[in-house]
Design a protein around this motif. Structure first.
Motif, PDB file in Angstrom:
ATOM      1  N   SER A   2     -13.811 -25.599  15.212  1.00 62.92           N
ATOM      2  CA  SER A   2     -12.355 -25.619  15.383  1.00 62.92           C
ATOM      3  C   SER A   2     -11.731 -26.819  14.691  1.00 62.92           C
ATOM      4  O   SER A   2     -12.319 -27.890  14.622  1.00 62.92           O
ATOM      5  N   ASP A   3     -10.519 -26.616  14.188  1.00 61.68           N
ATOM      6  CA  ASP A   3      -9.765 -27.713  13.582  1.00 61.68           C
ATOM      7  C   ASP A   3      -9.117 -28.596  14.642  1.00 61.68           C
ATOM      8  O   ASP A   3      -8.885 -29.779  14.423  1.00 61.68           O
ATOM      9  N   TYR A   4      -8.783 -27.999  15.786  1.00 61.47           N
ATOM     10  CA  TYR A   4      -8.090 -28.713  16.862  1.00 61.47           C
ATOM     11  C   TYR A   4      -8.716 -28.305  18.186  1.00 61.47           C
ATOM     12  O   TYR A   4      -9.014 -27.135  18.402  1.00 61.47           O
ATOM     13  N   THR A   5      -8.872 -29.274  19.084  1.00 59.35           N
ATOM     14  CA  THR A   5      -9.407 -28.981  20.411  1.00 59.35           C
ATOM     15  C   THR A   5      -8.723 -29.867  21.439  1.00 59.35           C
ATOM     16  O   THR A   5      -8.557 -31.071  21.223  1.00 59.35           O
ATOM     17  N   VAL A   6      -8.310 -29.268  22.535  1.00 58.62           N
ATOM     18  CA  VAL A   6      -7.875 -30.014  23.711  1.00 58.62           C
ATOM     19  C   VAL A   6      -8.611 -29.438  24.909  1.00 58.62           C
ATOM     20  O   VAL A   6      -8.961 -28.260  24.935  1.00 58.62           O
ATOM     21  N   ASP A   7      -8.872 -30.277  25.865  1.00 63.36           N
ATOM     22  CA  ASP A   7      -9.484 -29.855  27.121  1.00 63.36           C
ATOM     23  C   ASP A   7      -8.471 -30.066  28.231  1.00 63.36           C
ATOM     24  O   ASP A   7      -7.804 -31.100  28.283  1.00 63.36           O
ATOM     25  N   GLY A  21      -9.437 -36.108  23.223  1.00 65.92           N
ATOM     26  CA  GLY A  21     -10.506 -36.960  22.718  1.00 65.92           C
ATOM     27  C   GLY A  21     -10.018 -38.333  22.285  1.00 65.92           C
ATOM     28  O   GLY A  21     -10.819 -39.229  22.052  1.00 65.92           O
ATOM     29  N   ARG A  22      -8.708 -38.515  22.138  1.00 66.52           N
ATOM     30  CA  ARG A  22      -8.125 -39.805  21.764  1.00 66.52           C
ATOM     31  C   ARG A  22      -7.261 -40.364  22.876  1.00 66.52           C
ATOM     32  O   ARG A  22      -7.143 -41.575  23.025  1.00 66.52           O
ATOM     33  N   THR A  23      -6.653 -39.481  23.639  1.00 69.56           N
ATOM     34  CA  THR A  23      -5.794 -39.897  24.743  1.00 69.56           C
ATOM     35  C   THR A  23      -5.666 -38.736  25.718  1.00 69.56           C
ATOM     36  O   THR A  23      -6.086 -37.619  25.431  1.00 69.56           O
ATOM     37  N   SER A  24      -5.084 -39.016  26.869  1.00 69.03           N
ATOM     38  CA  SER A  24      -4.903 -37.950  27.850  1.00 69.03           C
ATOM     39  C   SER A  24      -3.535 -38.086  28.495  1.00 69.03           C
ATOM     40  O   SER A  24      -2.889 -39.125  28.423  1.00 69.03           O
TER      41      SER A  24
END
Length: 133
Positions: A2-7, A21-24
Protein backbone atom coordinates in the motif's frame (compact mmCIF):
# COMPACT_ATOMS: atom_id res chain seq x y z
CA UNK A 1 2.14 -2.98 -0.94
CA UNK A 2 0.00 0.00 0.00
CA UNK A 3 1.02 3.59 -0.66
CA UNK A 4 -0.82 4.82 2.45
CA UNK A 5 -1.76 3.11 5.70
CA UNK A 6 -3.51 4.24 8.86
CA UNK A 7 -4.52 2.10 11.80
CA UNK A 8 -7.64 2.85 13.82
CA UNK A 9 -7.97 1.21 17.24
CA UNK A 10 -11.02 1.12 19.49
CA UNK A 11 -9.85 2.74 22.71
CA UNK A 12 -13.01 2.65 24.81
CA UNK A 13 -16.70 3.59 24.62
CA UNK A 14 -16.99 5.33 21.23
CA UNK A 15 -13.39 6.58 21.17
CA UNK A 16 -10.81 5.61 18.58
CA UNK A 17 -7.07 6.16 18.21
CA UNK A 18 -5.89 6.86 14.66
CA UNK A 19 -2.20 6.28 13.89
CA UNK A 20 -0.22 6.75 10.67
CA UNK A 21 3.14 5.58 12.03
CA UNK A 22 4.35 9.19 12.51
CA UNK A 23 1.70 10.60 14.81
CA UNK A 24 -1.68 9.77 16.27
CA UNK A 25 -4.93 11.50 17.11
CA UNK A 26 -8.21 10.70 18.82
CA UNK A 27 -11.53 10.53 17.09
CA UNK A 28 -14.95 10.10 18.66
CA UNK A 29 -18.30 8.93 17.37
CA UNK A 30 -19.91 12.11 18.70
CA UNK A 31 -18.44 15.59 19.09
CA UNK A 32 -16.12 15.70 22.11
CA UNK A 33 -13.79 18.51 23.15
CA UNK A 34 -10.24 17.86 21.97
CA UNK A 35 -11.11 15.24 19.37
CA UNK A 36 -12.20 14.89 15.76
CA UNK A 37 -15.20 13.21 14.18
CA UNK A 38 -14.26 10.75 11.44
CA UNK A 39 -16.28 12.86 8.98
CA UNK A 40 -14.23 15.93 9.96
CA UNK A 41 -11.02 14.01 9.26
CA UNK A 42 -12.38 13.18 5.82
CA UNK A 43 -13.14 16.85 5.14
CA UNK A 44 -9.75 17.88 6.53
CA UNK A 45 -7.99 15.42 4.25
CA UNK A 46 -9.84 16.74 1.22
CA UNK A 47 -9.19 20.39 2.10
CA UNK A 48 -5.53 19.86 2.95
CA UNK A 49 -4.94 17.93 -0.27
CA UNK A 50 -6.69 20.51 -2.42
CA UNK A 51 -4.89 23.45 -0.80
CA UNK A 52 -1.49 21.73 -0.91
CA UNK A 53 -1.94 20.89 -4.59
CA UNK A 54 -2.97 24.48 -5.29
CA UNK A 55 -0.03 25.94 -3.35
CA UNK A 56 2.40 23.59 -5.10
CA UNK A 57 1.06 24.82 -8.44
CA UNK A 58 1.30 28.44 -7.29
CA UNK A 59 4.91 28.04 -6.16
CA UNK A 60 5.88 26.28 -9.40
CA UNK A 61 4.32 29.11 -11.41
CA UNK A 62 5.53 32.06 -9.33
CA UNK A 63 2.08 32.99 -7.99
CA UNK A 64 2.05 34.42 -4.46
CA UNK A 65 -0.77 32.81 -2.46
CA UNK A 66 0.59 33.68 0.98
CA UNK A 67 -2.16 33.34 3.58
CA UNK A 68 -4.48 31.31 1.35
CA UNK A 69 -6.81 28.88 3.08
CA UNK A 70 -9.72 26.62 2.34
CA UNK A 71 -12.96 25.78 4.16
CA UNK A 72 -14.70 22.49 3.45
CA UNK A 73 -18.29 22.03 4.59
CA UNK A 74 -20.67 19.13 4.16
CA UNK A 75 -24.40 18.54 4.21
CA UNK A 76 -25.63 15.19 5.46
CA UNK A 77 -27.83 12.95 3.35
CA UNK A 78 -29.69 9.72 4.02
CA UNK A 79 -30.46 6.46 2.24
CA UNK A 80 -27.63 5.68 2.43
CA UNK A 81 -26.31 7.86 5.26
CA UNK A 82 -23.47 9.93 3.84
CA UNK A 83 -22.30 13.42 3.05
CA UNK A 84 -24.52 14.38 0.15
CA UNK A 85 -22.97 17.73 -0.75
CA UNK A 86 -19.50 19.14 -0.17
CA UNK A 87 -18.70 22.83 -0.54
CA UNK A 88 -15.11 23.97 -1.01
CA UNK A 89 -14.39 27.67 -0.41
CA UNK A 90 -10.90 28.99 -1.11
CA UNK A 91 -9.89 32.32 0.42
CA UNK A 92 -7.19 33.73 -1.83
CA UNK A 93 -5.25 36.99 -1.89
CA UNK A 94 -7.17 39.80 -3.62
CA UNK A 95 -4.07 40.65 -5.67
CA UNK A 96 -4.63 37.68 -8.02
CA UNK A 97 -6.05 38.03 -11.52
CA UNK A 98 -9.15 36.04 -12.48
CA UNK A 99 -6.96 33.96 -14.79
CA UNK A 100 -4.67 33.07 -11.86
CA UNK A 101 -7.65 32.22 -9.64
CA UNK A 102 -9.12 29.96 -12.33
CA UNK A 103 -5.78 28.18 -12.81
CA UNK A 104 -5.34 27.74 -9.05
CA UNK A 105 -8.83 26.25 -8.64
CA UNK A 106 -8.20 23.84 -11.55
CA UNK A 107 -4.94 22.81 -9.85
CA UNK A 108 -6.65 22.25 -6.49
CA UNK A 109 -9.31 20.13 -8.17
CA UNK A 110 -6.57 17.79 -9.40
CA UNK A 111 -5.57 16.67 -5.90
CA UNK A 112 -5.48 12.94 -5.22
CA UNK A 113 -8.29 12.97 -2.64
CA UNK A 114 -10.62 15.00 -4.89
CA UNK A 115 -9.89 12.66 -7.81
CA UNK A 116 -10.52 9.63 -5.59
CA UNK A 117 -13.95 10.92 -4.58
CA UNK A 118 -14.89 11.77 -8.15
CA UNK A 119 -13.78 8.41 -9.54
CA UNK A 120 -15.35 6.13 -6.89
CA UNK A 121 -12.48 3.91 -5.75
CA UNK A 122 -12.79 0.17 -5.45
CA UNK A 123 -13.26 -0.63 -1.75
CA UNK A 124 -12.18 -4.09 -0.60
CA UNK A 125 -13.07 -5.16 2.96
CA UNK A 126 -11.26 -8.00 4.77
CA UNK A 127 -11.50 -9.37 8.28
CA UNK A 128 -8.89 -11.20 10.34
CA UNK A 129 -8.99 -12.54 13.87
CA UNK A 130 -7.42 -10.17 16.35
CA UNK A 131 -4.40 -11.52 18.20
CA UNK A 132 -5.15 -11.38 21.92
CA UNK A 133 -2.21 -10.61 24.22
Amino acid sequence: MSDYTVDVRHSGALSFEVDNGRTSLTTEWGPEEGSWLATELFLAGLGACMLATMVDYAQTNGIDVSGADVRVTAQSATRPVRMGALTITYRLPDTLTQSQVDALVRAGNRCKVHNTIEHHPEIVVHTVSAQRA
